[in-house]
Design a protein around this motif. Sequence first.
Motif, PDB file in Angstrom:
ATOM      1  N   LEU A  66      40.739  43.890  49.171  1.00  0.00           N
ATOM      2  CA  LEU A  66      41.766  44.017  50.198  1.00  0.00           C
ATOM      3  C   LEU A  66      41.695  42.830  51.152  1.00  0.00           C
ATOM      4  N   LEU A  67      42.822  42.185  51.365  1.00  0.00           N
ATOM      5  CA  LEU A  67      42.919  41.099  52.339  1.00  0.00           C
ATOM      6  C   LEU A  67      43.437  41.672  53.654  1.00  0.00           C
ATOM      7  N   ALA A  68      43.582  40.860  54.654  1.00  0.00           N
ATOM      8  CA  ALA A  68      44.043  41.321  55.964  1.00  0.00           C
ATOM      9  C   ALA A  68      45.448  41.916  55.857  1.00  0.00           C
ATOM     10  N   TYR A  69      45.655  43.050  56.536  1.00  0.00           N
ATOM     11  CA  TYR A  69      46.967  43.679  56.576  1.00  0.00           C
ATOM     12  C   TYR A  69      47.906  42.791  57.387  1.00  0.00           C
ATOM     13  N   ASP A  70      49.091  42.549  56.870  1.00  0.00           N
ATOM     14  CA  ASP A  70      50.078  41.714  57.554  1.00  0.00           C
ATOM     15  C   ASP A  70      50.939  42.614  58.440  1.00  0.00           C
ATOM     16  N   ALA A  71      50.574  42.682  59.720  1.00  0.00           N
ATOM     17  CA  ALA A  71      51.267  43.570  60.653  1.00  0.00           C
ATOM     18  C   ALA A  71      52.694  43.106  60.934  1.00  0.00           C
ATOM     19  N   GLN A  72      52.931  41.800  60.890  1.00  0.00           N
ATOM     20  CA  GLN A  72      54.271  41.279  61.170  1.00  0.00           C
ATOM     21  C   GLN A  72      55.279  41.782  60.140  1.00  0.00           C
ATOM     22  N   PHE A  73      54.915  41.730  58.877  1.00  0.00           N
ATOM     23  CA  PHE A  73      55.822  42.138  57.804  1.00  0.00           C
ATOM     24  C   PHE A  73      55.499  43.532  57.273  1.00  0.00           C
ATOM     25  N   ARG A  74      54.504  44.191  57.877  1.00  0.00           N
ATOM     26  CA  ARG A  74      54.089  45.546  57.505  1.00  0.00           C
ATOM     27  C   ARG A  74      53.833  45.663  56.011  1.00  0.00           C
ATOM     28  N   GLN A  75      52.844  44.895  55.536  1.00  0.00           N
ATOM     29  CA  GLN A  75      52.516  44.946  54.122  1.00  0.00           C
ATOM     30  C   GLN A  75      51.027  44.740  53.881  1.00  0.00           C
ATOM     31  N   TYR A  76      50.541  45.468  52.884  1.00  0.00           N
ATOM     32  CA  TYR A  76      49.172  45.293  52.431  1.00  0.00           C
ATOM     33  C   TYR A  76      49.115  44.067  51.538  1.00  0.00           C
ATOM     34  N   ARG A  77      47.991  43.365  51.582  1.00  0.00           N
ATOM     35  CA  ARG A  77      47.785  42.203  50.723  1.00  0.00           C
ATOM     36  C   ARG A  77      46.476  42.414  49.975  1.00  0.00           C
ATOM     37  N   VAL A  78      46.518  42.267  48.666  1.00  0.00           N
ATOM     38  CA  VAL A  78      45.321  42.419  47.848  1.00  0.00           C
ATOM     39  C   VAL A  78      45.196  41.242  46.896  1.00  0.00           C
ATOM     40  N   ARG A  79      43.955  40.931  46.546  1.00  0.00           N
ATOM     41  CA  ARG A  79      43.685  39.863  45.577  1.00  0.00           C
ATOM     42  C   ARG A  79      43.470  40.518  44.227  1.00  0.00           C
ATOM     43  N   ILE A  80      44.246  40.098  43.253  1.00  0.00           N
ATOM     44  CA  ILE A  80      44.150  40.643  41.900  1.00  0.00           C
ATOM     45  C   ILE A  80      43.457  39.617  41.017  1.00  0.00           C
ATOM     46  N   ASN A  81      42.320  40.014  40.484  1.00  0.00           N
ATOM     47  CA  ASN A  81      41.582  39.177  39.549  1.00  0.00           C
ATOM     48  C   ASN A  81      41.943  39.587  38.127  1.00  0.00           C
ATOM     49  N   PRO A  82      41.720  38.707  37.151  1.00  0.00           N
ATOM     50  CA  PRO A  82      42.070  39.046  35.769  1.00  0.00           C
ATOM     51  C   PRO A  82      41.256  40.213  35.207  1.00  0.00           C
ATOM     52  N   THR A  83      40.199  40.619  35.885  1.00  0.00           N
ATOM     53  CA  THR A  83      39.308  41.653  35.362  1.00  0.00           C
ATOM     54  C   THR A  83      39.526  43.009  36.020  1.00  0.00           C
ATOM     55  N   LEU A  84      40.764  43.374  36.332  1.00  0.00           N
ATOM     56  CA  LEU A  84      41.053  44.681  36.919  1.00  0.00           C
ATOM     57  C   LEU A  84      40.694  45.794  35.931  1.00  0.00           C
ATOM     58  N   ASP A  85      40.085  46.858  36.448  1.00  0.00           N
ATOM     59  CA  ASP A  85      39.819  48.008  35.583  1.00  0.00           C
ATOM     60  C   ASP A  85      40.976  49.003  35.684  1.00  0.00           C
ATOM     61  N   ASP A  86      40.908  50.057  34.890  1.00  0.00           N
ATOM     62  CA  ASP A  86      42.007  51.030  34.835  1.00  0.00           C
ATOM     63  C   ASP A  86      42.239  51.723  36.168  1.00  0.00           C
ATOM     64  N   LYS A  87      41.164  52.051  36.883  1.00  0.00           N
ATOM     65  CA  LYS A  87      41.298  52.727  38.172  1.00  0.00           C
ATOM     66  C   LYS A  87      42.044  51.840  39.168  1.00  0.00           C
ATOM     67  N   GLN A  88      41.729  50.548  39.179  1.00  0.00           N
ATOM     68  CA  GLN A  88      42.402  49.613  40.075  1.00  0.00           C
ATOM     69  C   GLN A  88      43.871  49.467  39.698  1.00  0.00           C
ATOM     70  N   ARG A  89      44.157  49.400  38.420  1.00  0.00           N
ATOM     71  CA  ARG A  89      45.551  49.301  37.958  1.00  0.00           C
ATOM     72  C   ARG A  89      46.350  50.535  38.366  1.00  0.00           C
ATOM     73  N   ARG A  90      45.764  51.715  38.200  1.00  0.00           N
ATOM     74  CA  ARG A  90      46.453  52.952  38.574  1.00  0.00           C
ATOM     75  C   ARG A  90      46.706  53.002  40.077  1.00  0.00           C
ATOM     76  N   THR A  91      45.737  52.554  40.872  1.00  0.00           N
ATOM     77  CA  THR A  91      45.891  52.548  42.325  1.00  0.00           C
ATOM     78  C   THR A  91      47.022  51.618  42.742  1.00  0.00           C
ATOM     79  N   LEU A  92      47.037  50.400  42.209  1.00  0.00           N
ATOM     80  CA  LEU A  92      48.088  49.443  42.565  1.00  0.00           C
ATOM     81  C   LEU A  92      49.456  49.941  42.104  1.00  0.00           C
ATOM     82  N   SER A  93      49.499  50.557  40.944  1.00  0.00           N
ATOM     83  CA  SER A  93      50.759  51.111  40.448  1.00  0.00           C
ATOM     84  C   SER A  93      51.252  52.241  41.354  1.00  0.00           C
TER      85      SER A  93
END
Length: 78
Positions: free
Chosen positions: A37-64
């Motif tokens: 998780l990166l810093a929350y962008d309060a100006q645009f009200r959005q979460y920012r996350v870094r996605i690496n090529p090695t995402l597991d299934d739990k991470q994919r389901r969460t982002l989805s």
Amino acid sequence: MLNFVSFMPRKNHVIMSIKLPKQRDFDGMLEESGVELLAYDAQFRQYRVRINPTLDDKQRRTLSALAQQARAGFGKAA
């Protein structure tokens, strides 16, 4: 034009921005899944996350799930 999810490709990862209001539920989902998780962008009200090529299934389901939440709330007053 506004987007509920956007992607910014980088050399070794992708930054994903998800337009959602800051809530403990969303924070908990991201922390529990282990997504970087990166810093929350309060100006645009959005979460920012870094996605690496090695995402597991739990991470994919969460982002989805978060992307679906953002889509469901897109265009509605916050």
